[in-house]
Design a protein around this motif. Structure first.
Motif, PDB file in Angstrom:
ATOM      1  N   UNK A 241       0.514  -1.641  -0.092  1.00 29.73           N
ATOM      2  CA  UNK A 241       0.066   0.348   0.052  1.00 29.73           C
ATOM      3  C   UNK A 241       0.655   1.261   0.038  1.00 29.73           C
ATOM      4  N   UNK A 242       1.584   1.117   1.362  1.00 24.76           N
ATOM      5  CA  UNK A 242       3.144   2.218   0.703  1.00 24.76           C
ATOM      6  C   UNK A 242       3.290   2.403  -0.845  1.00 24.76           C
ATOM      7  N   UNK A 243       3.920   2.168  -1.087  1.00 27.61           N
ATOM      8  CA  UNK A 243       4.820   1.964  -2.609  1.00 27.61           C
ATOM      9  C   UNK A 243       3.638   2.186  -3.156  1.00 27.61           C
TER      10      UNK A 243
ATOM     11  N   UNK B  33      10.987  -0.713  -9.131  1.00 23.24           N
ATOM     12  CA  UNK B  33      11.213  -0.437  -7.709  1.00 23.24           C
ATOM     13  C   UNK B  33      11.693  -1.339  -6.388  1.00 23.24           C
ATOM     14  N   UNK B  34      13.229  -0.675  -5.806  1.00 21.38           N
ATOM     15  CA  UNK B  34      14.038  -1.273  -4.964  1.00 21.38           C
ATOM     16  C   UNK B  34      12.994  -1.323  -3.739  1.00 21.38           C
ATOM     17  N   UNK B  35      12.582  -1.881  -3.164  1.00 23.32           N
ATOM     18  CA  UNK B  35      12.361  -2.091  -1.521  1.00 23.32           C
ATOM     19  C   UNK B  35      13.345  -2.516  -0.353  1.00 23.32           C
TER      20      UNK B  35
ATOM     21  N   UNK C 240      11.181  -5.072  -8.321  1.00 23.38           N
ATOM     22  CA  UNK C 240       9.915  -5.529  -9.020  1.00 23.38           C
ATOM     23  C   UNK C 240       9.367  -4.442 -10.026  1.00 23.38           C
ATOM     24  N   UNK C 241       8.897  -4.774 -10.573  1.00 23.22           N
ATOM     25  CA  UNK C 241       7.976  -3.838 -11.679  1.00 23.22           C
ATOM     26  C   UNK C 241       7.249  -2.129 -10.945  1.00 23.22           C
ATOM     27  N   UNK C 242       7.250  -1.837 -11.608  1.00 27.84           N
ATOM     28  CA  UNK C 242       6.192  -0.382 -10.812  1.00 27.84           C
ATOM     29  C   UNK C 242       4.589  -1.012 -11.100  1.00 27.84           C
ATOM     30  N   UNK C 243       4.024  -1.430 -12.635  1.00 29.52           N
ATOM     31  CA  UNK C 243       3.195  -2.254 -12.523  1.00 29.52           C
ATOM     32  C   UNK C 243       2.859  -3.450 -12.339  1.00 29.52           C
ATOM     33  N   UNK C 244       3.611  -3.789 -11.403  1.00 35.02           N
ATOM     34  CA  UNK C 244       2.657  -5.145 -10.990  1.00 35.02           C
ATOM     35  C   UNK C 244       2.896  -4.215  -9.519  1.00 35.02           C
ATOM     36  N   UNK C 245       3.493  -3.490  -9.041  1.00 33.74           N
ATOM     37  CA  UNK C 245       2.888  -2.809  -7.439  1.00 33.74           C
ATOM     38  C   UNK C 245       1.810  -1.952  -7.568  1.00 33.74           C
ATOM     39  N   UNK C 246       1.731  -1.643  -8.880  1.00 34.33           N
ATOM     40  CA  UNK C 246      -0.109  -0.784  -8.646  1.00 34.33           C
ATOM     41  C   UNK C 246      -0.997  -1.880  -9.104  1.00 34.33           C
ATOM     42  N   UNK C 247      -0.573  -3.012  -9.636  1.00 33.21           N
ATOM     43  CA  UNK C 247      -2.216  -3.921  -8.489  1.00 33.21           C
ATOM     44  C   UNK C 247      -1.034  -4.488  -7.226  1.00 33.21           C
ATOM     45  N   UNK C 248      -0.906  -4.088  -6.780  1.00 35.41           N
ATOM     46  CA  UNK C 248      -1.151  -4.353  -5.463  1.00 35.41           C
ATOM     47  C   UNK C 248       0.019  -5.895  -4.863  1.00 35.41           C
ATOM     48  N   UNK C 249       0.979  -6.308  -5.740  1.00 34.33           N
ATOM     49  CA  UNK C 249       2.028  -7.299  -5.947  1.00 34.33           C
ATOM     50  C   UNK C 249       2.907  -6.814  -5.659  1.00 34.33           C
ATOM     51  N   UNK C 250       3.788  -7.530  -4.871  1.00 39.53           N
ATOM     52  CA  UNK C 250       5.613  -7.113  -4.757  1.00 39.53           C
ATOM     53  C   UNK C 250       6.016  -8.862  -5.486  1.00 39.53           C
TER      54      UNK C 250
ATOM     55  N   UNK D 254       8.386 -14.561  -9.962  1.00 38.22           N
ATOM     56  CA  UNK D 254       9.936 -13.924  -8.672  1.00 38.22           C
ATOM     57  C   UNK D 254      11.239 -14.748  -8.704  1.00 38.22           C
ATOM     58  N   UNK D 255      12.160 -13.820  -8.754  1.00 34.81           N
ATOM     59  CA  UNK D 255      13.205 -15.034  -8.839  1.00 34.81           C
ATOM     60  C   UNK D 255      14.117 -15.363  -7.243  1.00 34.81           C
ATOM     61  N   UNK D 256      14.070 -15.957  -6.737  1.00 29.26           N
ATOM     62  CA  UNK D 256      14.738 -15.860  -5.459  1.00 29.26           C
ATOM     63  C   UNK D 256      16.230 -16.085  -5.043  1.00 29.26           C
ATOM     64  N   UNK D 257      17.069 -14.869  -5.620  1.00 25.82           N
ATOM     65  CA  UNK D 257      18.551 -14.681  -4.659  1.00 25.82           C
ATOM     66  C   UNK D 257      18.739 -15.238  -3.517  1.00 25.82           C
ATOM     67  N   UNK D 258      19.076 -16.199  -3.539  1.00 23.97           N
ATOM     68  CA  UNK D 258      19.709 -16.891  -1.996  1.00 23.97           C
ATOM     69  C   UNK D 258      20.829 -16.057  -1.340  1.00 23.97           C
ATOM     70  N   UNK D 259      21.651 -15.615  -1.001  1.00 24.06           N
ATOM     71  CA  UNK D 259      22.463 -14.837   0.079  1.00 24.06           C
ATOM     72  C   UNK D 259      22.674 -16.031   1.540  1.00 24.06           C
TER      73      UNK D 259
END
Length: 222
Positions: free
Chosen positions: A83-85, A99-101, A174-184, A189-194
């Motif tokens: 919602x904040x994003x 968008x980098x969160x 995340x693509x901004x277009x996804x966030x505008x559809x309420x998805x982060x 999504x690619x899971x980057x292991x660290x």
């Protein structure tokens, strides 16, 4: 098309009041994320802090980043981060692609984390990416007062069990277009292991903060 960093930081935490600006080695928690974003100016075009708190606002402005005033109706305990994003994207006059969160409660990240993740994000043509870490614990369920192993067999060595991973909160792209559809995090999504000492830190209580302080002074800045 721009890449922006968003740092959501409410002022109304109940379990750890003012947690986003608690001092770690004399530095407010949120500042660690601000400095990380500023150090990646070759990728990040603009940095925004989303907040409903005057103290957080003043700290963000002091460090030269832009502040988006978050309305009360999306500042509650149960309001999802997206919602904040989304509100930030709807409040700015920029054509944003990615968008980098950065979460203030996950303050310490490897120096090259954004560089490494963004390269994969672009190369794989991802619509979202998030960081994960392996959990080496033996999990199970309790059913009818009996412990039922979930990811191992009784007696199996922990190094031999099938690995499970957890979302560690260090970084999201995340693509901004996804966030505008309420998805982060999208389904693909690619899971980057660290593997990082602060991957287990998400500050929400005083105990979390004390643990983060211990790790910081033991492993980051002895």
């Amino acid at each position: 098309m721009k890449n922006i960093a968003i740092i959501p930081a409410r002022g109304g935490s109940k379990r750890l009041p003012k947690k986003n600006i608690k001092l770690l080695d004399g530095v407010p928690l949120i500042v660690f994320s601000i400095l990380f974003a500023k150090a990646n100016s070759n990728i990040i075009d603009e940095i925004y802090v989303s907040t409903d708190d005057e103290d957080i606002r003043n700290i963000a402005l002091k460090y030269g980043v832009k502040v988006i005033e978050r309305p009360k109706n999306i500042s509650g305990d149960l309001e999802p981060t997206v919602s904040a994003l989304k509100h930030v994207l709807q409040s700015i006059d920029l054509v944003v692609e990615n968008v980098i969160l950065l979460q203030a409660t996950n303050p310490i990240r490897p120096e090259n984390l954004l560089k490494d993740t963004f390269e994969i994000y672009q190369k794989q043509n991802c619509d979202s990416l998030f960081t994960v870490s392996r959990n080496h614990k033996k999990f199970g369920k309790i059913i009818d007062q009996k412990f039922i192993p979930y990811n191992y067999k009784i007696g199996q060595r922990s190094q031999d069990i099938e690995p499970l991973y957890f979302e560690n909160g260090l970084l999201y792209i995340t693509k901004a277009s996804l966030i505008l559809s309420d998805i982060i995090i999208s389904e693909d999504a690619f899971p980057f292991e660290i593997d990082h000492i602060f991957a287990n830190v998400d500050i929400d209580t005083q105990e979390d903060f004390d643990y983060a302080k211990y790790l910081y002074h033991t492993h980051i800045k002895p």
